[in-house]
Design an enzyme around this catalytic site. Structure first.
Site, PDB file in Angstrom:
ATOM      1  N   HIS A 159       0.833  -1.211   0.000  1.00 41.14           N
ATOM      2  CA  HIS A 159       0.000   0.000   0.000  1.00 41.14           C
ATOM      3  C   HIS A 159       0.866   1.260   0.000  1.00 41.14           C
ATOM      4  O   HIS A 159       0.432   2.303   0.472  1.00 41.14           O
ATOM      5  CB  HIS A 159      -0.936   0.041   1.218  1.00 41.14           C
ATOM      6  CG  HIS A 159      -1.702  -1.229   1.444  1.00 41.14           C
ATOM      7  ND1 HIS A 159      -2.973  -1.430   0.965  1.00 41.14           N
ATOM      8  CD2 HIS A 159      -1.357  -2.380   2.080  1.00 41.14           C
ATOM      9  CE1 HIS A 159      -3.398  -2.636   1.323  1.00 41.14           C
ATOM     10  NE2 HIS A 159      -2.424  -3.239   1.978  1.00 41.14           N
ATOM     11  N   SER A 280      14.051  21.377 -16.439  1.00 43.71           N
ATOM     12  CA  SER A 280      12.839  22.154 -16.676  1.00 43.71           C
ATOM     13  C   SER A 280      13.218  23.426 -17.410  1.00 43.71           C
ATOM     14  O   SER A 280      14.281  23.993 -17.175  1.00 43.71           O
ATOM     15  CB  SER A 280      12.178  22.484 -15.338  1.00 43.71           C
ATOM     16  OG  SER A 280      11.368  23.636 -15.479  1.00 43.71           O
ATOM     17  N   LYS A 286      15.374  21.829 -11.335  1.00 42.87           N
ATOM     18  CA  LYS A 286      14.697  20.561 -11.604  1.00 42.87           C
ATOM     19  C   LYS A 286      15.560  19.556 -12.354  1.00 42.87           C
ATOM     20  O   LYS A 286      16.310  19.897 -13.259  1.00 42.87           O
ATOM     21  CB  LYS A 286      13.422  20.798 -12.441  1.00 42.87           C
ATOM     22  CG  LYS A 286      12.286  21.441 -11.699  1.00 42.87           C
ATOM     23  CD  LYS A 286      11.687  20.587 -10.571  1.00 42.87           C
ATOM     24  CE  LYS A 286      10.914  19.395 -11.069  1.00 42.87           C
ATOM     25  NZ  LYS A 286       9.634  19.769 -11.668  1.00 42.87           N
ATOM     26  N   GLU A 293       9.363   8.244 -16.870  1.00 42.02           N
ATOM     27  CA  GLU A 293       7.974   8.623 -17.137  1.00 42.02           C
ATOM     28  C   GLU A 293       7.534   8.138 -18.512  1.00 42.02           C
ATOM     29  O   GLU A 293       6.400   7.678 -18.705  1.00 42.02           O
ATOM     30  CB  GLU A 293       7.810  10.136 -17.005  1.00 42.02           C
ATOM     31  CG  GLU A 293       7.935  10.585 -15.556  1.00 42.02           C
ATOM     32  CD  GLU A 293       8.141  12.083 -15.408  1.00 42.02           C
ATOM     33  OE1 GLU A 293       7.536  12.666 -14.505  1.00 42.02           O
ATOM     34  OE2 GLU A 293       8.895  12.671 -16.195  1.00 42.02           O
TER      35      GLU A 293
END
Ligand code: ARG
Length: 459
Positions: A159, A280, A286, A293
């Site tokens: 979980h 970024s 970043k 992804e």
């Protein structure tokens, strides 16, 4: 272009609407199968010669001509012409220009229906071999890391909540076993994709008794399709491949998701190599895990290809229908997506930096509450009771603002008389992990056994 100039144009007098030409053509994607198409034709020409349909000289002329067409494809000099509707018509048109009239004998008894099914199976069979190589490389990268990082402990999650300590290697190997299964499934798929439809004709079979067994051998197929209607209608191999691809992409997406989570500042367990991250355009600090992804995201398109194709395939009447031209793009796309994803996943794993201290620091004594319960089990107390007692210990520690490992033996004795001095030994993550030593557990020995198992498979 007028109907009369097309390969199938004999019975047509009207012009094809240019919109329809564009709608109908598949050459812009099925040109990928040019080599398979030529191999199939070369074998078929020999089969025709064996039946006396072609003389040896004619067969040799076709063979040379087809090799010349292949050379053009490979050199990038093959010029498409209007009317080159698909790879089969384009190759045959060009062959005719090179060898003349004898080219018109090649298609004797053959149809694009058995031809296209043959080309696709040939093409896919070879691509599957390539993908199998990438799958093995991914497993090898995971195994190598698992071996190298064997001493690193981390929290295991259920979980997404801290559950029990595990070896980081144990987690890596869980993925390795998935990819091993994916490879095994693809291997089991090989005999099914390796059925030769050539010699099925348009639908009813070949009238020149071409030796299909010989053709199968010649093209490296495992068997011949046993029924010509099945041979020309069947695209189960596409659906099956799309499923295998989707399943592998699901495994890749789950691996990617774990690593994305672990690479956040909040976790800080892993750091992606610069080569597989991007920045970024706005926020200078970043470093984004774009490779992961994309690995997670590309699962969607492969699954979409499968569901789309299955809908096209459903309820088609026997045998070939033009709907089936829609089989190739999802197949090509799945091969490309899987091929890219497997290679990137391998590189990401091989170059990943881990922060073992951060992983270790995330281990907390409450993750040993199960071990505390198991301590009492070893003293003969039924597990259901020990679970409750250990829960009470967790609560006691919580009330005092500490960890269960801070409780004294005297404290624990108030919860059950069987607690003794040796209880202190269980508050050790290494011990906890090494206790899980049944096959498949996270102990050092059983993780090493997993590594051995996978190494044997890879060898
Ligand atoms: N381009 C076609 C396809 O990809 C080849 C088969 C065409 N057969 C036919 N009878 N029109 O499916």
């Amino acid at each position: 272009m007028s109907g009369a100039k097309k390969l199938w144009g004999g019975r047509f007098s009207g012009e094809t609407d240019p919109l329809m030409e564009a709608f109908n053509e598949s050459i812009h994607f099925d040109r990928r199968m040019h080599a398979a198409d030529i191999r199939g034709s070369q074998a078929y020409a020999r089969a025709l010669q064996k039946q006396g349909i072609l003389t040896e000289g004619e067969q040799q002329a076709l063979d040379r001509g087809l090799t010349a067409v292949l050379d053009e494809w490979q050199a990038g000099t093959f010029e498409l012409r209007p009317g080159d509707e698909d790879i089969h018509t384009a190759n045959e048109r060009r062959l005719g220009e090179i060898v003349g009239e004898v080219a018109g004998k090649l298609h004797t008894g053959r149809s694009r229906n058995d031809q296209v099914a043959t080309d696709m199976r040939l093409w896919l069979r070879d691509e599957v071999q390539r993908l199998l190589g990438y799958l093995r490389e991914l497993v090898a990268a995971l195994v190598q890391r698992a071996e190298h990082d064997i001493d690193v402990l981390m929290p295991g999650y259920t979980h997404l909540q801290r559950a029990q300590p595990i070896r980081w290697s144990h987690l890596l190997l869980s993925y390795a076993f998935w990819f091993q299964q994916d490879a095994q499934r693809l291997e089991q798929f090989l005999p099914r994709v390796s059925q030769l439809p050539l010699g099925s004709g348009a639908l009813a079979g070949n009238p020149f008794q071409v030796d299909r067994e010989w053709l199968a051998q010649e093209l490296g197929f495992a068997s011949v399709t046993p029924n010509s209607l099945y041979g020309t209608s069947d695209r189960d191999f596409v659906a099956e491949f799309l499923f295998h691809s989707s399943m592998t992409m699901i495994h890749i997406s789950r691996l990617a998701e774990d690593l994305i989570i672990y690479s956040t500042a909040e976790f800080g367990f892993v750091q992606l190599a610069d080569a597989y991250s991007t920045g970024s355009s706005l926020m200078p600090q970043k470093k984004n895990p774009d490779s992961l992804e994309l690995l997670r995201g590309k699962c969607g398109r492969v699954f979409g290809g499968m569901s789309g194709f299955m809908m096209t395939y459903k309820a088609l009447p026997s045998t070939y229908n033009k709907d089936m031209q829609e089989d190739k793009e999802p197949m090509f796309d799945a091969v490309d997506t899987l091929s890219g994803s497997l290679q990137i996943a391998t590189a990401v794993i091989a170059t990943l930096k881990i922060n073992a201290d951060k992983m270790k620091a995330s281990l907390t004594a409450d993750m040993l509450a199960t071990d505390l319960a198991e301590y009492l089990v070893r003293k003969g107390v039924p597990f259901r009771q020990t679970h409750h007692i250990s829960g009470a210990a967790v609560k006691m520690a919580e009330v005092r603002g500490g960890q269960i490992s801070d409780l004294s033996v005297a404290d624990l004795k108030t919860l059950h008389p069987s607690f003794d001095e040796d209880v202190k030994l269980i508050f050790n993550f290494e011990t906890s992990v090494n206790n899980r030593s049944s096959i498949g557990g996270t102990s050092r020995a059983t993780v090493e056994a997993q590594i051995d198992m996978l190494k044997k498979w890879l060898a």
